[in-house]
Motif scaffolding. Structure first.
Motif, mmCIF file in Angstrom:
data_model
loop_
_atom_site.group_PDB
_atom_site.id
_atom_site.type_symbol
_atom_site.label_atom_id
_atom_site.label_comp_id
_atom_site.label_asym_id
_atom_site.label_seq_id
_atom_site.Cartn_x
_atom_site.Cartn_y
_atom_site.Cartn_z
ATOM 1 N N UNK A 19 -4.078 -3.290 -3.037
ATOM 2 C CA UNK A 19 -4.155 -1.834 -3.697
ATOM 3 C C UNK A 19 -3.314 -0.901 -3.240
ATOM 4 N N UNK A 20 -2.542 -1.497 -2.208
ATOM 5 C CA UNK A 20 -1.331 -0.528 -1.495
ATOM 6 C C UNK A 20 -0.234 -0.512 -1.983
ATOM 7 N N UNK A 21 0.452 -1.868 -1.816
ATOM 8 C CA UNK A 21 1.806 -2.019 -2.107
ATOM 9 C C UNK A 21 1.829 -2.966 -3.462
ATOM 10 N N UNK A 22 0.962 -3.410 -3.864
ATOM 11 C CA UNK A 22 0.610 -4.104 -5.522
ATOM 12 C C UNK A 22 1.271 -5.474 -5.100
ATOM 13 N N UNK A 23 1.425 -6.070 -4.223
ATOM 14 C CA UNK A 23 1.764 -7.731 -3.948
ATOM 15 C C UNK A 23 0.604 -8.318 -4.523
ATOM 16 N N UNK A 43 -1.844 6.979 5.997
ATOM 17 C CA UNK A 43 -0.630 7.588 6.454
ATOM 18 C C UNK A 43 0.677 7.185 5.916
ATOM 19 N N UNK A 44 0.541 6.087 4.881
ATOM 20 C CA UNK A 44 1.835 5.790 4.362
ATOM 21 C C UNK A 44 2.482 6.689 3.540
ATOM 22 N N UNK A 45 3.802 6.643 3.546
ATOM 23 C CA UNK A 45 4.491 7.612 2.107
ATOM 24 C C UNK A 45 3.949 6.904 1.018
ATOM 25 N N UNK A 53 2.120 2.333 -1.906
ATOM 26 C CA UNK A 53 2.408 2.771 -0.559
ATOM 27 C C UNK A 53 3.667 2.159 -0.228
ATOM 28 N N UNK A 54 4.362 3.016 0.358
ATOM 29 C CA UNK A 54 5.642 2.582 0.929
ATOM 30 C C UNK A 54 5.844 2.677 2.606
ATOM 31 N N UNK A 59 12.097 4.104 1.799
ATOM 32 C CA UNK A 59 11.667 3.032 0.792
ATOM 33 C C UNK A 59 11.073 3.867 -0.335
ATOM 34 N N UNK A 60 10.505 4.985 -0.008
ATOM 35 C CA UNK A 60 9.879 5.581 -1.303
ATOM 36 C C UNK A 60 10.722 6.295 -2.021
#
Length: 345
Positions: A19-23, A43-45, A53-54, A59-60
């Motif tokens: 749900x964060x990085x979509x992997x 806290x992730x950008x 999330x990046x 990376x964002x």
């Protein structure tokens, strides 16, 4: 008669998506291991368009404005995204209002700044009456921060030794609270004038390193005892800056790790401008609104989880959804938003 043919069924494979990085992963246990090792958290950008999330703001930036950016995210960012903080505003008008607060002017050079407390008043900073006021203020305000920057000259036969020759401290209001040239303890072999602007004349009557260190610690301790500072900080101030480890080493000064906020990259080579820049960056990150506690549901039962708990205590991870796994994941660093008054309550 034609033989009976069984129609081919499309092959369906269940994919487990982070749900964060979509992997995506074929097996749930692989997703669980990914969440454990990636340290995704609130806290992730995060992209303001797709919520991805990046790992860093760089990376964002690549995600929304890089050569391989996502088309939809890049299109919306180009229309109403802030190029500095990467925030996506609700409209172009909102973006214009945001820019007035976000895009700051370059700090003035130190030679144009008046120090908040002249050197002859430094010893009066923590008189008994002021200590009482400081105690009252600290009980209702967050822990305050001080930004530091040092300029180094070269020592040794090959000029490779970094010697602190100038130091500057500013408060959160960008006021200059301490500035002095520092007398190195060994001879200077390279003043690095092109970078530092420091000359032999500047250091002729400079303050001894020991006295500089005492003055700085007096400001940082804020009237608190050394034992209290090392235990939980007390009223002591947070110290922010770029390459703090090197600066503290050159000052031969120790300060508790839990009060250091470092590795903010700037490069004016003017101690006041550098100090103000790192203070602005620190305050910007500190002001981010990140939730510090969430409630997740496991087997239809609410489970309250705070950032101080161990998120991977034995529980039914296999039965959790990707969103629930993300909810119990936490970062492997201390976000500066936790220095905010809301987080300290």
């Amino acid at each position: 008669m034609e033989p009976y043919e069984v129609p081919m069924q499309p092959l369906r494979t269940t994919r487990h998506k982070c749900s964060a990085c979509f992997k995506q992963y074929k097996k749930m246990e692989h997703l669980i291991e990914h969440i454990k090792s990636s340290y995704h958290s609130v806290h992730d950008p995060k992209c303001g368009v797709c919520n991805k999330h990046c790992k860093s703001f760089e990376s964002l930036r690549e995600h929304v404005a890089g050569p391989l950016s996502k088309v939809n995210c890049a299109s919306i960012f180009a229309e109403r995204g802030c190029i500095l903080c990467l925030k996506i505003c609700s409209s172009v008008d909102s973006l214009n209002e945001h820019k007035e607060m976000c895009l700051r002017t370059t700090p003035r050079p130190i030679d144009t700044i008046e120090m908040l407390f002249p050197e002859d008043q430094m010893d009066m900073l923590y008189s008994e009456s002021e200590m009482d006021i400081s105690n009252e203020i600290s009980s209702v305000r967050r822990r305050e921060a001080v930004a530091i920057d040092c300029e180094m000259v070269g020592g040794g036969s090959d000029s490779s030794l970094d010697l602190c020759a100038r130091v500057c401290l500013v408060d959160e209001d960008e006021k200059l609270i301490f500035h002095t040239y520092v007398l190195p303890q060994i001879p200077v072999t390279d003043y690095r004038y092109e970078i530092t602007g420091i000359t032999e004349e500047n250091l002729r009557d400079a303050m001894p390193l020991k006295e500089v260190r005492e003055r700085i610690l007096q400001i940082l301790y804020n009237g608190e005892s050394i034992s209290r500072v090392r235990l939980n900080g007390g009223k002591a101030k947070v110290l922010v800056g770029h390459n703090l480890e090197q600066h503290l080493a050159c000052l031969k000064m120790d300060y508790p790790d839990h009060l250091l906020r470092f590795e903010i990259q700037v490069g004016f080579h003017d101690p006041y401008q550098d100090s103000v820049s790192v203070m602005r960056l620190y305050k910007r990150i500190r002001s981010q609104e990140h939730p510090t506690e969430v409630t997740i549901w496991v087997s239809n039962s609410p489970l309250s989880y705070s950032s101080s708990s161990d998120p991977w205590k034995p529980m039914a991870h296999e039965s959790m959804t990707p969103d629930e796994l993300l909810a119990i994941s936490k970062s492997n660093y201390r976000c500066w938003c936790l220095d905010s008054p809301e987080a300290s309550r």
